[in-house]
Scaffold this motif. Structure first.
Motif: not given
Length: 99
Positions: A71-75, A77-89
């Motif tokens: 589906a995505d060879p870099l998935m 890295h994208i998931y690790v970056r995604h979980i670093k985001y806060r739920p709301s800003y």
């Protein structure tokens, strides 16, 4: 008189330098990590059942990782970056703004 396209140099970009590092069609680090977990399971428990479970565990997870890499060879890295985001800003211009 020279045309615009005459002065352009061509630079080869080798495919091996631009492709993600995959083993068995899945992310290299995740395949090695699941293999390590399977080997630890086999050699810590030391029973024939644990050897079968370790092999099944590794084969199933490599299959899942292959589907993920397809589906995505870099998935990963994208998931690790995604979980670093806060739920709301907060809707402010900067984090250092005085309230």
């Amino acid at each position: 008189m020279a045309e615009v396209g005459d002065n352009l140099d061509r630079v080869r970009i080798h495919r091996a330098l631009s492709r993600p590092a995959l083993i068995f069609g899945a992310d290299r680090e995740l395949v090695l990590f699941t293999g390590l977990m399977a080997v630890i399971l086999v050699f810590v428990v030391l029973t024939p059942l644990s050897a079968v479970l370790g092999a099944v565990f590794w084969i199933v997870f490599v299959g899942i990782l292959r589907m993920m890499a397809k589906a995505d060879p870099l998935m990963r890295h994208i998931y690790v970056r995604h979980i670093k985001y806060r739920p709301s800003y907060r809707p402010t211009s900067t984090p250092w703004r005085k309230y």
